[in-house]
Design a protein around this motif. Structure first.
Motif, PDB file in Angstrom:
ATOM      1  N   PHE A   1      46.729  23.411  34.521  1.00  0.00           N
ATOM      2  CA  PHE A   1      45.958  22.834  33.420  1.00  0.00           C
ATOM      3  C   PHE A   1      45.476  23.908  32.452  1.00  0.00           C
ATOM      4  O   PHE A   1      44.391  23.825  31.886  1.00  0.00           O
ATOM      5  CB  PHE A   1      44.771  22.038  33.971  1.00  0.00           C
ATOM      6  CG  PHE A   1      45.201  20.893  34.831  1.00  0.00           C
ATOM      7  CD1 PHE A   1      45.965  19.868  34.309  1.00  0.00           C
ATOM      8  CD2 PHE A   1      44.863  20.851  36.167  1.00  0.00           C
ATOM      9  CE1 PHE A   1      46.373  18.809  35.107  1.00  0.00           C
ATOM     10  CE2 PHE A   1      45.269  19.797  36.972  1.00  0.00           C
ATOM     11  CZ  PHE A   1      46.031  18.772  36.440  1.00  0.00           C
TER      12      PHE A   1
ATOM     13  N   LEU B   1      46.281  14.734  26.294  1.00  0.00           N
ATOM     14  CA  LEU B   1      45.366  13.945  27.113  1.00  0.00           C
ATOM     15  C   LEU B   1      44.360  13.197  26.258  1.00  0.00           C
ATOM     16  O   LEU B   1      44.128  12.003  26.437  1.00  0.00           O
ATOM     17  CB  LEU B   1      44.644  14.853  28.106  1.00  0.00           C
ATOM     18  CG  LEU B   1      43.595  14.180  28.991  1.00  0.00           C
ATOM     19  CD1 LEU B   1      44.238  13.129  29.877  1.00  0.00           C
ATOM     20  CD2 LEU B   1      42.856  15.216  29.825  1.00  0.00           C
TER      21      LEU B   1
ATOM     22  N   VAL C   1      37.888  16.801  33.750  1.00  0.00           N
ATOM     23  CA  VAL C   1      38.649  18.030  33.532  1.00  0.00           C
ATOM     24  C   VAL C   1      37.698  19.177  33.213  1.00  0.00           C
ATOM     25  O   VAL C   1      36.591  18.970  32.735  1.00  0.00           O
ATOM     26  CB  VAL C   1      39.662  17.868  32.367  1.00  0.00           C
ATOM     27  CG1 VAL C   1      40.707  16.829  32.695  1.00  0.00           C
ATOM     28  CG2 VAL C   1      38.950  17.528  31.067  1.00  0.00           C
TER      29      VAL C   1
ATOM     30  N   VAL D   1      38.732  10.342  34.008  1.00  0.00           N
ATOM     31  CA  VAL D   1      39.406  11.598  34.328  1.00  0.00           C
ATOM     32  C   VAL D   1      38.430  12.733  34.040  1.00  0.00           C
ATOM     33  O   VAL D   1      37.859  12.805  32.945  1.00  0.00           O
ATOM     34  CB  VAL D   1      40.693  11.786  33.499  1.00  0.00           C
ATOM     35  CG1 VAL D   1      41.288  13.171  33.758  1.00  0.00           C
ATOM     36  CG2 VAL D   1      41.715  10.705  33.837  1.00  0.00           C
TER      37      VAL D   1
ATOM     38  N   LEU E   1      48.400  13.885  33.888  1.00  0.00           N
ATOM     39  CA  LEU E   1      47.053  13.352  33.667  1.00  0.00           C
ATOM     40  C   LEU E   1      47.084  12.024  32.922  1.00  0.00           C
ATOM     41  O   LEU E   1      46.319  11.106  33.234  1.00  0.00           O
ATOM     42  CB  LEU E   1      46.214  14.368  32.902  1.00  0.00           C
ATOM     43  CG  LEU E   1      45.858  15.634  33.677  1.00  0.00           C
ATOM     44  CD1 LEU E   1      45.030  16.574  32.810  1.00  0.00           C
ATOM     45  CD2 LEU E   1      45.106  15.301  34.961  1.00  0.00           C
TER      46      LEU E   1
ATOM     47  N   SER F   1      45.709   8.462  34.352  1.00  0.00           N
ATOM     48  CA  SER F   1      44.652   7.737  33.643  1.00  0.00           C
ATOM     49  C   SER F   1      44.927   6.243  33.553  1.00  0.00           C
ATOM     50  O   SER F   1      44.005   5.458  33.321  1.00  0.00           O
ATOM     51  CB  SER F   1      44.478   8.303  32.226  1.00  0.00           C
ATOM     52  OG  SER F   1      45.543   7.914  31.373  1.00  0.00           O
TER      53      SER F   1
ATOM     54  N   ALA G   1      40.970  16.730  37.772  1.00  0.00           N
ATOM     55  CA  ALA G   1      42.097  17.618  37.490  1.00  0.00           C
ATOM     56  C   ALA G   1      41.709  19.034  37.881  1.00  0.00           C
ATOM     57  O   ALA G   1      40.914  19.675  37.202  1.00  0.00           O
ATOM     58  CB  ALA G   1      42.465  17.550  36.015  1.00  0.00           C
TER      59      ALA G   1
END
Length: 271
Positions: free
Chosen positions: A242, A254, A234, A232, A222, A226, A152
């Protein structure tokens, strides 16, 4: 831990077993040792006459539980170099101290005892906020080895670290990388995103990588990604799509709804 090993929190619950298995696989892929850490305590109103006996019982139970978790790690990954320790104290404090010099801290989605409802309570958010190393929150399809690693990214300084870690994780897993950025399709950032991905693809030529601009709510983007991913990645905090990942609604959604493990990065981005 000396800066290369992985620390995983355990309490003997099914969800912490998932975290231990995930951490063991990560340790083997990275070629680093694993330490299982269990925080325990006992509480009693006043000062009981048999405090020493209660302390001994709690300690023995904790040591038995952490030994079982070490066995879980070895059964999942026979090649893993693993040890375990039970420490009296507050779970988040124990984990943060234990992982102060670790390469990664791993916690489960929820559990019993000290790590109960980790993401629904304070432990995972606290360690993800204050840890000095990356924090992996194991939830959803923890054992799945299919699908891409999702990175991300946004326009923040942390984005390069997210991409670097995403490529590294994809290379270790032998899977694809998907770099996601939330912006309208007509936003003039597609070339920048593609260029950033290309720089890291040059370092990891075996990783098939795709960059994609997505228009939508960042949290939903997100969570949707997933569903088909195995991880994922981040940043701890960014801006743009984000923004305030772990400090606002995006991170909240998330960490509550992702269908695969989430790796939250801390510290300076790699070069």
């Amino acid at each position: 831990m000396d800066g290369t090993g992985i620390v995983v929190g355990s309490d003997g619950s099914a969800s912490s077993d998932d975290a231990v298995r995930w951490a063991a696989a990560e340790a083997v892929r990275a070629g680093v040792p694993l330490r299982v850490v269990l925080a325990y305590h006992w509480r009693w109103p006043g000062r009981p006459a048999r405090a020493e006996e209660l302390d001994r019982f709690a300690r023995e139970h904790a040591e038995t539980t952490v030994a079982r978790s070490v066995t879980v790690a070895r059964q999942a990954e026979p090649a893993v170099a693993v040890d375990g320790v039970a420490i009296m104290g507050v779970p988040a404090d124990v984990l943060l101290t234990s992982a102060a010099k670790a390469a990664m801290l791993v916690v489960g989605f929820k559990g019993d005892h000290g790590f109960a409802a980790a993401l629904l309570g304070s432990v995972a958010f606290e360690v993800a906020t204050y840890a000095t190393c990356p924090v992996a929150v194991v939830r959803g399809r923890a054992g799945v080895a299919t699908g891409p690693v999702v990175a991300a990214v946004d326009g923040s300084a942390a984005a390069e670290g997210v991409l670097a870690t995403g490529f590294e994780q994809a290379a270790r897993r032998g899977c694809d990388l998907l770099a996601l950025r939330v912006d309208p399709p007509e936003a003039p950032v597609a070339a920048d995103l593609a260029a950033s991905v290309a720089r890291w693809r040059a370092k990891y030529p075996a990783v098939r990588a795709e960059s994609r601009l997505v228009d939508g709510h960042p949290a939903q983007v997100l969570v949707d990604a997933s569903r088909d991913a195995q991880l994922v990645v981040v940043g701890h905090r960014g801006h743009g799509g984000f923004a305030g990942l772990l400090l606002g609604s995006v991170g909240h959604a998330l960490l509550h709804h992702a269908e695969c493990p989430v790796l939250v990065l801390r510290g300076a981005p790699p070069h």
